[in-house]
Write an enzyme that holds these catalytic residues in place. Sequence first.
Site, mmCIF file in Angstrom:
data_model
loop_
_atom_site.group_PDB
_atom_site.id
_atom_site.type_symbol
_atom_site.label_atom_id
_atom_site.label_comp_id
_atom_site.label_asym_id
_atom_site.label_seq_id
_atom_site.Cartn_x
_atom_site.Cartn_y
_atom_site.Cartn_z
ATOM 1 N N GLY A 29 34.092 38.681 47.867
ATOM 2 C CA GLY A 29 33.156 39.580 47.198
ATOM 3 C C GLY A 29 33.320 41.007 47.663
ATOM 4 N N ASN A 30 32.368 41.839 47.323
ATOM 5 C CA ASN A 30 32.431 43.243 47.733
ATOM 6 C C ASN A 30 31.033 43.758 48.071
ATOM 7 O OD1 ASN A 30 31.215 44.615 45.265
ATOM 8 N ND2 ASN A 30 32.850 43.398 44.327
#
Length: 234
Positions: A29-30
């Site tokens: 993810g980020n």
Amino acid sequence: GRPRDLAGRKVVVSAGGTREAIDPVRFIGNRSTGLQGYALAKTAAARGAEVTLVAANVALPDPAGAAIVRVESTAQLREAVLAASADADVVVMAAAVADFRPETRHDAKIKKTDGEPEAIRLVKNPDILAELGERRRAAPAAGNGSERPGAVLPRVIVGFAAETHDVLANGQAKLARKGCDLLVVNQVGEGLAFGTAGNAATVLVAGGEAVEVPFGPKEDLADVVWDLVAVRLP
Ligand code: C5P
């Protein structure tokens, strides 16, 4: 108060960050929190727009006046954005979309007792923003050859770009490559953009000017984007 210059307009905003599953408990993810996308949705609704907010993994209170579609992966975000964009006047891709995803998603949790860790092979995700631009380019002109700016849906396409270096040069190249009308370029890094209440950016206009937005609340940047969008709507 805000102008009601988006009254009767249908806008789609993507927000947050996509997650790509490795196994049932892990993902890639980020750091996107969705604050800028939510500010865009809230301000568009306040300016009279009918707003569809496609939210990827956002833990924020629902903004008033927007219909929310919740998604996790890039594939889901793509489906939701393309479906909502079919009859939209404006699409703003504020979401941080994963450029890559694991080639395989394990059905069972990967255990450390399974032995040496295997490499995770990544494959490229589709570029949704570029796809929106391509679709519009390929669309038949409204009417019989009487094509004019803003005649084909979505009339205005807005992208975001987080850059750590050569911000303006990279931004201009990206605007052209993705075929969008406006590109909001953020410098990212320590204390900038992700998870903060404020933002500073440069809005690049296709074939035109660069609008500097000084550091301020994300609502202020959102209003500058809607000002630039509103004048581009027929
Ligand atoms: O290429 P880059 O990720 O820097 O571009 C950022 C812009 O493109 C954002 O507007 C983002 O929402 C969009 N994007 C997309 N699909 C991807 C990657 C980025 O729509 N796979």
